[in-house]
Write a protein that holds these residues in place. Sequence first.
Motif, PDB file in Angstrom:
ATOM      1  N   ILE A 306       0.930  -1.142  -0.090  1.00  0.00           N
ATOM      2  CA  ILE A 306      -0.124   0.166   0.129  1.00  0.00           C
ATOM      3  C   ILE A 306       1.100   1.234  -0.009  1.00  0.00           C
ATOM      4  CG2 ILE A 306      -1.763   1.355   1.327  1.00  0.00           C
ATOM      5  CD1 ILE A 306      -2.824  -1.422   0.230  1.00  0.00           C
ATOM      6  N   CYS A 307       0.719   2.078  -0.800  1.00  0.00           N
ATOM      7  CA  CYS A 307       1.556   3.372  -0.980  1.00  0.00           C
ATOM      8  C   CYS A 307       1.231   4.188   0.071  1.00  0.00           C
ATOM      9  CB  CYS A 307       1.008   3.953  -2.314  1.00  0.00           C
ATOM     10  SG  CYS A 307       2.036   5.802  -2.505  1.00  0.00           S
ATOM     11  N   LEU A 308       2.487   4.648   0.986  1.00  0.00           N
ATOM     12  CA  LEU A 308       2.181   5.549   2.027  1.00  0.00           C
ATOM     13  C   LEU A 308       1.776   6.890   1.823  1.00  0.00           C
ATOM     14  CD1 LEU A 308       5.553   4.215   3.628  1.00  0.00           C
ATOM     15  CD2 LEU A 308       3.214   3.274   4.128  1.00  0.00           C
ATOM     16  N   THR A 309       1.756   7.323   0.664  1.00  0.00           N
ATOM     17  CA  THR A 309       1.394   8.688   0.220  1.00  0.00           C
ATOM     18  C   THR A 309      -0.350   8.886  -0.095  1.00  0.00           C
ATOM     19  OG1 THR A 309       3.611   9.209  -0.401  1.00  0.00           O
ATOM     20  CG2 THR A 309       1.889  10.718  -1.097  1.00  0.00           C
ATOM     21  N   CYS A 310      -0.439   7.780  -0.995  1.00  0.00           N
ATOM     22  CA  CYS A 310      -1.886   8.078  -1.602  1.00  0.00           C
ATOM     23  C   CYS A 310      -2.765   6.784  -1.359  1.00  0.00           C
ATOM     24  CB  CYS A 310      -1.869   8.169  -3.055  1.00  0.00           C
ATOM     25  SG  CYS A 310      -1.215   6.938  -3.991  1.00  0.00           S
ATOM     26  N   SER A 311      -2.194   5.841  -0.665  1.00  0.00           N
ATOM     27  CA  SER A 311      -3.004   4.431  -0.148  1.00  0.00           C
ATOM     28  C   SER A 311      -3.666   3.876  -1.211  1.00  0.00           C
ATOM     29  CB  SER A 311      -4.263   4.989   0.801  1.00  0.00           C
ATOM     30  OG  SER A 311      -3.774   5.644   1.784  1.00  0.00           O
ATOM     31  N   THR A 312      -2.596   3.821  -2.584  1.00  0.00           N
ATOM     32  CA  THR A 312      -3.084   2.947  -3.631  1.00  0.00           C
ATOM     33  C   THR A 312      -2.310   1.646  -3.595  1.00  0.00           C
ATOM     34  OG1 THR A 312      -3.387   5.260  -4.969  1.00  0.00           O
ATOM     35  CG2 THR A 312      -2.912   3.037  -6.079  1.00  0.00           C
ATOM     36  N   HIS A 313      -2.849   0.706  -3.912  1.00  0.00           N
ATOM     37  CA  HIS A 313      -2.587  -0.720  -3.689  1.00  0.00           C
ATOM     38  C   HIS A 313      -1.492  -0.847  -4.874  1.00  0.00           C
ATOM     39  CE1 HIS A 313      -2.143  -5.117  -3.306  1.00  0.00           C
ATOM     40  NE2 HIS A 313      -2.288  -5.157  -4.611  1.00  0.00           N
ATOM     41  N   LEU A 314      -0.176  -1.156  -4.683  1.00  0.00           N
ATOM     42  CA  LEU A 314       0.846  -1.376  -5.650  1.00  0.00           C
ATOM     43  C   LEU A 314       0.783  -2.872  -6.145  1.00  0.00           C
ATOM     44  CD1 LEU A 314       3.678   0.674  -3.526  1.00  0.00           C
ATOM     45  CD2 LEU A 314       2.033   1.478  -5.328  1.00  0.00           C
ATOM     46  N   SER A 315       0.797  -2.838  -7.497  1.00  0.00           N
ATOM     47  CA  SER A 315       1.114  -4.106  -8.110  1.00  0.00           C
ATOM     48  C   SER A 315       2.411  -4.403  -8.352  1.00  0.00           C
ATOM     49  CB  SER A 315       0.452  -3.884  -9.485  1.00  0.00           C
ATOM     50  OG  SER A 315       0.371  -5.227 -10.116  1.00  0.00           O
ATOM     51  N   LEU A 316       2.759  -5.308  -7.563  1.00  0.00           N
ATOM     52  CA  LEU A 316       4.220  -5.774  -7.493  1.00  0.00           C
ATOM     53  C   LEU A 316       4.568  -6.902  -8.339  1.00  0.00           C
ATOM     54  CD1 LEU A 316       4.945  -5.494  -3.730  1.00  0.00           C
ATOM     55  CD2 LEU A 316       5.497  -3.863  -5.510  1.00  0.00           C
ATOM     56  N   GLY A 317       3.476  -7.594  -9.272  1.00  0.00           N
ATOM     57  CA  GLY A 317       3.741  -8.858 -10.125  1.00  0.00           C
ATOM     58  C   GLY A 317       4.477  -9.818  -9.351  1.00  0.00           C
ATOM     59  N   ASP A 318       5.200 -10.540  -9.817  1.00  0.00           N
ATOM     60  CA  ASP A 318       5.935 -11.680  -9.007  1.00  0.00           C
ATOM     61  C   ASP A 318       7.161 -11.257  -8.217  1.00  0.00           C
ATOM     62  OD1 ASP A 318       4.296 -13.194 -10.459  1.00  0.00           O
ATOM     63  OD2 ASP A 318       5.347 -13.433 -12.339  1.00  0.00           O
ATOM     64  N   TYR A 319       7.345  -9.980  -7.912  1.00  0.00           N
ATOM     65  CA  TYR A 319       8.327  -9.597  -7.032  1.00  0.00           C
ATOM     66  C   TYR A 319       8.443 -10.378  -5.850  1.00  0.00           C
ATOM     67  CZ  TYR A 319      11.233  -6.880  -4.012  1.00  0.00           C
ATOM     68  OH  TYR A 319      12.576  -6.468  -3.409  1.00  0.00           O
ATOM     69  N   GLY A 320       9.603 -10.907  -5.411  1.00  0.00           N
ATOM     70  CA  GLY A 320       9.944 -11.840  -4.314  1.00  0.00           C
ATOM     71  C   GLY A 320       9.702 -13.438  -4.615  1.00  0.00           C
ATOM     72  N   ALA A 321       9.163 -13.841  -5.651  1.00  0.00           N
ATOM     73  CA  ALA A 321       9.103 -15.185  -5.961  1.00  0.00           C
ATOM     74  C   ALA A 321      10.374 -15.730  -6.624  1.00  0.00           C
ATOM     75  CB  ALA A 321       7.739 -15.328  -7.123  1.00  0.00           C
ATOM     76  N   LYS A 322      10.681 -16.961  -6.407  1.00  0.00           N
ATOM     77  CA  LYS A 322      11.748 -17.792  -7.073  1.00  0.00           C
ATOM     78  C   LYS A 322      11.789 -17.731  -8.502  1.00  0.00           C
ATOM     79  CE  LYS A 322      12.584 -20.643  -2.927  1.00  0.00           C
ATOM     80  NZ  LYS A 322      12.727 -22.037  -2.274  1.00  0.00           N
ATOM     81  N   PRO A 323      12.864 -17.309  -9.055  1.00  0.00           N
ATOM     82  CA  PRO A 323      12.878 -17.619 -10.398  1.00  0.00           C
ATOM     83  C   PRO A 323      12.476 -19.090 -11.127  1.00  0.00           C
ATOM     84  CG  PRO A 323      15.057 -17.199  -9.651  1.00  0.00           C
ATOM     85  CD  PRO A 323      13.984 -17.041  -8.452  1.00  0.00           C
ATOM     86  N   ALA A 324      12.105 -18.837 -12.232  1.00  0.00           N
ATOM     87  CA  ALA A 324      11.808 -20.275 -12.826  1.00  0.00           C
ATOM     88  C   ALA A 324      13.038 -20.737 -13.521  1.00  0.00           C
ATOM     89  CB  ALA A 324      10.630 -19.983 -13.998  1.00  0.00           C
ATOM     90  N   VAL A 325      13.431 -22.173 -13.056  1.00  0.00           N
ATOM     91  CA  VAL A 325      14.654 -22.803 -13.626  1.00  0.00           C
ATOM     92  C   VAL A 325      14.345 -23.574 -14.900  1.00  0.00           C
ATOM     93  CG1 VAL A 325      16.515 -24.166 -12.911  1.00  0.00           C
ATOM     94  CG2 VAL A 325      15.549 -22.555 -11.238  1.00  0.00           C
ATOM     95  N   VAL A 326      14.755 -23.343 -15.784  1.00  0.00           N
ATOM     96  CA  VAL A 326      14.587 -24.168 -17.204  1.00  0.00           C
ATOM     97  C   VAL A 326      15.537 -25.282 -17.159  1.00  0.00           C
ATOM     98  CG1 VAL A 326      14.675 -23.977 -19.527  1.00  0.00           C
ATOM     99  CG2 VAL A 326      13.928 -22.128 -18.224  1.00  0.00           C
ATOM    100  N   PRO A 327      15.420 -26.427 -17.040  1.00  0.00           N
ATOM    101  CA  PRO A 327      16.274 -27.578 -17.256  1.00  0.00           C
ATOM    102  C   PRO A 327      17.224 -27.618 -18.331  1.00  0.00           C
ATOM    103  CG  PRO A 327      14.103 -28.346 -17.533  1.00  0.00           C
ATOM    104  CD  PRO A 327      13.776 -27.098 -17.382  1.00  0.00           C
ATOM    105  N   ARG A 328      18.390 -27.731 -18.189  1.00  0.00           N
ATOM    106  CA  ARG A 328      19.389 -27.755 -19.180  1.00  0.00           C
ATOM    107  C   ARG A 328      19.163 -29.023 -20.338  1.00  0.00           C
ATOM    108  NH1 ARG A 328      26.001 -26.959 -18.642  1.00  0.00           N
ATOM    109  NH2 ARG A 328      26.460 -26.749 -20.811  1.00  0.00           N
ATOM    110  N   LYS A 329      19.091 -28.928 -21.532  1.00  0.00           N
ATOM    111  CA  LYS A 329      19.176 -29.935 -22.308  1.00  0.00           C
ATOM    112  C   LYS A 329      20.492 -30.669 -22.445  1.00  0.00           C
ATOM    113  CE  LYS A 329      15.451 -28.101 -25.405  1.00  0.00           C
ATOM    114  NZ  LYS A 329      15.086 -27.783 -26.621  1.00  0.00           N
TER     115      LYS A 329
END
Length: 353
Positions: A306-329
């Motif tokens: 939540i924004c501390l100035t205007c109280s708007t909900h901030l859309s953070l997306g996938d911030y903080g999630a573990k990155p997807a690991v693609v298996p190596r061929k």
Amino acid sequence: MNAVDGSDHYEVAAEGPAPSLLVIVLDTNPHAWALLAPTLPLSKAIANILVFINAHLAVNNANQVAIVASHSHRALWLYPRPPSSSSDIEMIDATSPHLHNANKYRPFALIEDCLLTSLRQLMATTTEADISTTTTTQMAGALTLALAYINKATINYSGISTDTNTAPTGVDTNETPTGLQSRILVVSVSGDLAHQYIPIMNTTFAAQRLRIPIDILKLAGDTVFLQQASDATKGIYMQLRSPRGLLQYLMMAFLPDQTSRKQLIAPTQEVVDFRAACFCHRRVVDVGFVCSICLSIFCSPPEGAICLTCSTHLSLGDYGAKPAVVPRKKKKKKKINGGIDTGSARGTPAPGE
């Protein structure tokens, strides 16, 4: 006589360079001047500034000057002094006999006496509690006072110049500006001003809109936002390596006004630090999170997004999630000699080869 000759009469304004208004913001932070005292004491700096002010007034008889002090807990006028609230009239000549010195130009003596008197009163009213509670200075308040004074002076000057009838268009071919040319000179000795980020930037944008350059003379420390203020308003920023040469820098770099600087090569900044301060902890950050509604800056996502100035909900997306690991061929190995994997491109050598 107007009816006799039948010609149009009008008053032509006096020709000459446009007057210049110089507002000096003097940083009087006691902590910073105590550290700078072995190199440049405050008394010597004031003496150099007075010489610079006299030179500014001597360039044009119509030039004006004003001085604002940026102190620990307040910003106040040093010259001109604010009018007294009491009804008694202060007799300046009676209390200052040295003003009658015939060897000193009286306007110079008046400014010197007023400046020194105001500084003594400022230092006398500064308590130990004021010094111990903060190590910064009220630069934003001083810049606000400077802009307010410039606006008032510009209105008064425009009102005087518009009372008379000016010459018709095409008669006056002088392209030099005729209005009051105003600028701000900040003599700074303090360091970080991150807690004043918002008001300082507001004054910077106001000066940019009014085309008032803000010149910065750094005697000590380094301030990110004063660099940005000078760059945005097309002013001069100088950080002195040798503060003992203060008067030389003032006379050579900061004495010319806006009109004269067009014919000169003014010193410029090589690198400008455009970092901002976060709104949550008032820290200068390189990378942060910006609210898309009010453009508030945060060094880390606020609690609950939540924004501390205007109280708007901030859309953070996938911030903080573990990155997807693609298996190596796995790379297929080449088989030779009847399907036997030898591990190399060439087969096993036979005896006698």
